[in-house]
Design an enzyme around this catalytic site. Structure first.
Site, PDB file in Angstrom:
ATOM      1  N   CYS A 208      -5.602   3.074  -5.859  1.00  0.00           N
ATOM      2  CA  CYS A 208      -4.766   4.047  -5.172  1.00  0.00           C
ATOM      3  C   CYS A 208      -5.683   4.966  -4.369  1.00  0.00           C
ATOM      4  CB  CYS A 208      -3.992   4.857  -6.218  1.00  0.00           C
ATOM      5  SG  CYS A 208      -3.089   6.263  -5.553  1.00  0.00           S
TER       6      CYS A 208
ATOM      7  N   CYS B  56      -3.513   3.349   2.133  1.00  0.00           N
ATOM      8  CA  CYS B  56      -2.663   3.516   0.953  1.00  0.00           C
ATOM      9  C   CYS B  56      -2.401   2.099   0.472  1.00  0.00           C
ATOM     10  CB  CYS B  56      -1.351   4.198   1.324  1.00  0.00           C
ATOM     11  SG  CYS B  56      -0.121   4.147  -0.013  1.00  0.00           S
TER      12      CYS B  56
HETATM   13  N1  DGL Z   1      -0.630   3.759  -3.625  1.00  0.00           N
HETATM   14  C1  DGL Z   1      -1.032   5.118  -3.423  1.00  0.00           C
HETATM   15  C2  DGL Z   1      -2.206   5.198  -2.454  1.00  0.00           C
HETATM   16  O1  DGL Z   1      -2.922   4.253  -2.260  1.00  0.00           O
HETATM   17  C3  DGL Z   1      -0.009   6.115  -2.940  1.00  0.00           C
HETATM   18  C4  DGL Z   1       1.385   6.104  -3.389  1.00  0.00           C
HETATM   19  C5  DGL Z   1       1.904   7.473  -3.760  1.00  0.00           C
HETATM   20  O2  DGL Z   1       2.152   8.337  -2.887  1.00  0.00           O
HETATM   21  O3  DGL Z   1       2.052   7.652  -4.962  1.00  0.00           O
HETATM   22  O4  DGL Z   1      -2.459   6.224  -1.894  1.00  0.00           O
END
Ligand code: DGL
Length: 264
Positions: free
Chosen positions: A75, A189
């Site tokens: 993430c 993301c």
């Molecule tokens: N998957 C997360 C990232 O790579 C973001 C998702 C969220 O906002 O929780 O930033």
């Protein structure tokens, strides 16, 4: 090191599956626990203090419970905010996910790069430092497109994203000065590569996309080189949220080899 010690992949939702897909190609035999902090989703709309507290607290408890051989924070939001902190408090090797500015800078011909991330990611000093180090002679157009997170989650539940919603989520990037010559977009993301066909449609054929998943998988493979791997049961997908909502994702999770769904 026990041969059944898992690799723990952590995200706020289904975004980390894009990293898992690349990891499976390199280490198909590795036991994996995929953990989603659905109770905290979306991280992108939270403050730095909230994200850091959640990620440090949860990973500490998860590491204690499962004794992983390595943790991947799959993430960008959590990594750009809390990677250094988590590394300080845990003994386990931690691999983070950072915006793929370096490969994008190598790829762009026009010198104009878009960075699509969550609102929290695009305001991080971590991104300023990547820009200064790898793209000082390029033009970076940043845009917080947190709405894409919910669209990606819905897509994996079987709800196709409406093209107008994708267009609305990226409109703020295309409206920026210089965006006409944009030829490369960093998907900063982990949820966003799940929407690659829809994003390609919305940006048109002159734009290429870069994300960090392949590089992260290579880093994990490198750090676990020479390890013995033994899978003693089906790989698990664990959520901090309600099980019923998690089970709606069962067909998608199963496509990534995650057959056992549990709550944390
Ligand atoms: N998957 C997360 C990232 O790579 C973001 C998702 C969220 O906002 O929780 O930033």
């Amino acid at each position: 090191m026990r041969s059944d010690a898992p690799i723990l992949l952590f995200d706020s939702g289904v975004g980390g599956l894009t990293v898992l897909a690349e990891l499976r190609k390199l280490l198909p035999q590795a036991p994996v626990i995929y953990a989603a902090d659905n109770a905290g989703l979306p991280y992108g709309a939270k403050s730095e203090a909230e994200v850091a507290a959640r990620v440090c607290g949860l990973l500490g408890r998860m590491a204690e419970r499962w004794q992983p051989r390595l943790i991947c924070i799959a993430c960008n939001t959590a990594s750009t905010i809390a990677l250094a902190m988590v590394r300080e408090v845990l003994e386990v090797p931690i691999v983070g996910t950072v915006p793929a500015i370096k490969p994008a800078a190598a790829l762009t011909c026009t010198g104009v790069i878009g960075v699509l991330g969550t609102e929290a990611t695009i305001r991080q000093g971590y991104l300023d430092r990547l820009e200064a180090r790898f793209a000082a002679d390029k033009r970076l157009l940043r845009h917080g497109a947190g709405d894409l997170v919910a669209l990606a989650e819905a897509k994996l539940r079987g709800e196709p994203p409406p093209p107008a919603a994708i267009e609305a989520a990226i409109a703020g990037l295309l409206a920026q000065h210089g965006a006409k010559t944009l030829d490369t977009v960093v998907l900063a993301c982990t949820h966003f590569p799940l929407l690659l066909p829809e994003l390609a449609q919305a940006f048109g054929p002159s734009v290429r996309f870069v994300d960090g998943a392949e590089g992260i998988a290579r880093r994990i493979a490198h750090l676990t080189e020479g390890h013995d791997f033994e899978r003693t049961g089906p790989d698990r997908a664990v959520t901090t949220g309600p099980l019923a909502a998690w089970q709606m994702l069962a067909p998608a999770l199963s496509r990534y080899g995650l057959k056992r769904l549990e709550t944390f």
